[in-house]
Enzyme design. Structure first.
Site, PDB file in Angstrom:
ATOM      1  CB  CYS A 115       5.972  -7.510   0.951  1.00 43.08           C
ATOM      2  SG  CYS A 115       6.457  -7.392   2.773  1.00 43.08           S
ATOM      3  CG  HIS A 217       8.108  -3.330  -0.185  1.00 47.48           C
ATOM      4  ND1 HIS A 217       7.162  -3.482  -1.063  1.00 47.48           N
ATOM      5  CD2 HIS A 217       7.979  -3.543   0.754  1.00 47.48           C
ATOM      6  CE1 HIS A 217       5.942  -4.230   0.054  1.00 47.48           C
ATOM      7  NE2 HIS A 217       6.395  -4.834   1.098  1.00 47.48           N
ATOM      8  CD  GLU A 219       7.138  -2.644  -4.638  1.00 50.29           C
ATOM      9  OE1 GLU A 219       8.182  -3.329  -4.182  1.00 50.29           O
ATOM     10  OE2 GLU A 219       6.828  -2.225  -2.807  1.00 50.29           O
TER      11      GLU A 219
END
Ligand code: MN
Length: 253
Positions: A115, A217, A219
């Site tokens: 990001c 994202h 994660e």
């Protein structure tokens, strides 16, 4: 000594002033970044925003760099005036992360940006950013309302890219929590994922060590959507190869 130590991955952080309790600033980023690195076989280590002069010492202590998400990159860094829609910026974080980027890149060590980190890589390579995606003609909604990290839009992957090879697909669905995006691509980069509204969603380095930026994202998604561990697997595997090559080079004959 462990013959196969976990590659050490340095994670950048943001800085937030505490509004209660002790008067101080906290250094933080999502625990899910560290969990994703650990799940991929790496050893995550977080670092506060510090003097950029320390970047050269950090590159000696880690095998790879993960530039995490956060506030907007200051448009001064790419020669643009601030748009009325620019979000918060952190000049000290920009300076430290750019110094880390140059140090790790210079040492030939792998880098992953997520990001803001993806955008910072582009700025470091001389590119520019759209300061507010809703102002880009034809752009989709890239700030999804659901905050749990489930995929919201599709991206097309460039055949032959490391990301496409790792995912084993030409398309993947990703989440989207960004109001900025890459505008002019940095010189050393290739766009390897696009949304069909035209936005660049991932970049790789044209040459040298492993370098990947993703606008989404992973994660937040890797537990429920296992293919989303791919960026972390790529980083940790590249770090392991680099570290093992270094050990072979320095081991006694
Ligand atoms: Mn998006």
């Amino acid at each position: 000594m462990n013959a196969h130590p976990r590659p050490r991955v340095l994670l950048s952080t943001g800085t937030e002033a505490r509004t209660r309790g002790l008067f101080r600033e906290d250094s933080l980023t999502g625990r899910n970044y560290s969990q994703a690195v650990a799940a991929a076989g790496g050893l995550p280590m977080m670092v506060a925003v510090l003097d950029p002069a320390l970047a050269g010492s950090y590159v000696e202590t880690a095998d790879a760099l993960l530039l995490t998400g956060g506030v907007d990159v200051d448009p001064q860094r790419y020669g643009a005036p601030p748009s009325p829609s620019l979000g918060a910026v952190d000049e000290r974080r920009d300076a430290f992360e750019l110094a880390l980027y140059r140090a790790f890149r210079g040492a030939g060590k792998p880098i992953l940006g997520v990001c803001r980190g993806h955008q910072l890589i582009n700025v470091a390579e001389g590119g520019t950013l759209h300061q507010h995606v809703p102002a880009v003609e034809g752009a989709w909604q890239h700030e999804q309302r659901d905050i749990r990290g489930a995929p919201i839009h599709e991206v097309s992957l460039t055949p032959g890219s490391a990301l496409a090879a790792a995912l084993g697909a030409e398309r993947v669905r990703v989440n989207s929590y960004h109001h900025q995006a890459i505008d002019r691509l940095g010189q050393g980069l290739t766009a390897v994922a696009h949304a069909s509204d035209g936005l660049i969603e991932a970049v790789e380095g044209r040459s040298g060590a492993f370098l990947l930026g993703v606008q989404w994202h992973p994660e937040m998604a890797f537990r429920d959507f296992p293919e989303q561990r791919a960026p972390f697997d790529l980083l940790v595997n590249a770090a392991r190869r680099h570290a093992e090559a270094g050990r072979l080079l320095h081991s006694p004959a």
